[in-house]
Write a protein that holds these residues in place. Structure first.
Motif, PDB file in Angstrom:
ATOM      1  N   LYS A 114       0.853  -1.240   0.206  1.00 21.87           N
ATOM      2  CA  LYS A 114      -0.048   0.033  -0.127  1.00 21.87           C
ATOM      3  C   LYS A 114       0.911   1.402   0.000  1.00 21.87           C
ATOM      4  O   LYS A 114       0.559   2.287  -0.620  1.00 21.87           O
ATOM      5  CB  LYS A 114      -0.890   0.122   1.221  1.00 21.87           C
ATOM      6  N   THR A 118       0.637   4.060  -2.919  1.00 24.15           N
ATOM      7  CA  THR A 118       0.537   5.331  -2.197  1.00 24.15           C
ATOM      8  C   THR A 118       1.574   6.237  -2.815  1.00 24.15           C
ATOM      9  O   THR A 118       1.282   7.512  -3.302  1.00 24.15           O
ATOM     10  CB  THR A 118       0.389   5.699  -1.040  1.00 24.15           C
ATOM     11  N   ASN A 122       0.898   9.543  -5.568  1.00 24.82           N
ATOM     12  CA  ASN A 122       1.273  11.029  -5.353  1.00 24.82           C
ATOM     13  C   ASN A 122       2.328  11.407  -6.512  1.00 24.82           C
ATOM     14  O   ASN A 122       2.035  12.377  -6.919  1.00 24.82           O
ATOM     15  CB  ASN A 122       2.089  11.070  -3.959  1.00 24.82           C
TER      16      ASN A 122
END
Length: 181
Positions: A114, A118, A122
């Motif tokens: 995860k 992420t 981003n």
């Protein structure tokens, strides 16, 4: 003994972090590389070559009965931190290519981490990519981001082997190759 175990654990963790730590720019840049360059780059980053699939040529007929040939993409599959005697790994990269001179290559990374997902998300936002579409398909949440040149198709689903864990897929292609399936 504890020091040795700590050193071994630290080396193992740093190897995993180094190998899986491909940033978005490196993934996007893979589109412009040939198969030898992709293999050498990913191998140097700790990825393991799994298999190659040759392009398939298929004769088809249009509605007027004319015959034409379609060419399916060829691909190279790589795994990171692959389990011994198993098809599971912490991440996979599929490099899709055509031998056509004008064809453009595409990259797909599948991962379960995860934090890495992420980080990639981003980086997509930092590339001024805007959300263009979102929908559910085959029990997956799909989001499509685009900037001036690149489309990022992101899918999130539950893993078949572990319902408590998500599988994240980031498909990277030039905008002209994107079509909603």
């Amino acid at each position: 003994m504890k020091k040795i175990l700590l050193i071994i654990t630290g080396c193992f963790i740093s190897t995993i972090s180094f190998g899986q730590n491909l940033n978005l720019n490196e993934l996007v840049d893979l589109q412009d590389k040939n198969i030898a360059e992709v293999e050498e780059f990913l191998t140097s980053k700790g990825w393991e070559f799994i298999k190659a699939v040759e392009p398939k040529f298929q004769n088809k007929r249009d509605e007027k009965g004319r015959t034409y040939v379609t060419i399916s993409d060829a691909s190279l599959l790589f795994a990171f931190d692959k389990a011994q005697n198993s098809n599971s790994a912490n991440a996979f990269i599929n490099y899709f290519y055509r031998n056509d001179q004008d064809a453009q290559n595409r990259i797909e990374i599948q991962l379960t981490n995860k934090e890495k997902y992420t980080e990639l998300l981003n980086e997509i936002h930092n590339k001024n990519a805007e959300l263009k579409d979102s929908y559910v398909k085959d029990e997956s949440l799909v989001k499509v981001y685009q900037n001036a040149n690149t489309t990022f198709k992101i899918s999130t689903s539950k893993q078949e082997t572990n319902a408590d864990s998500n599988l994240y897929s980031v498909f990277i292609m030039n905008n002209d190759l994107y079509s909603k399936e």
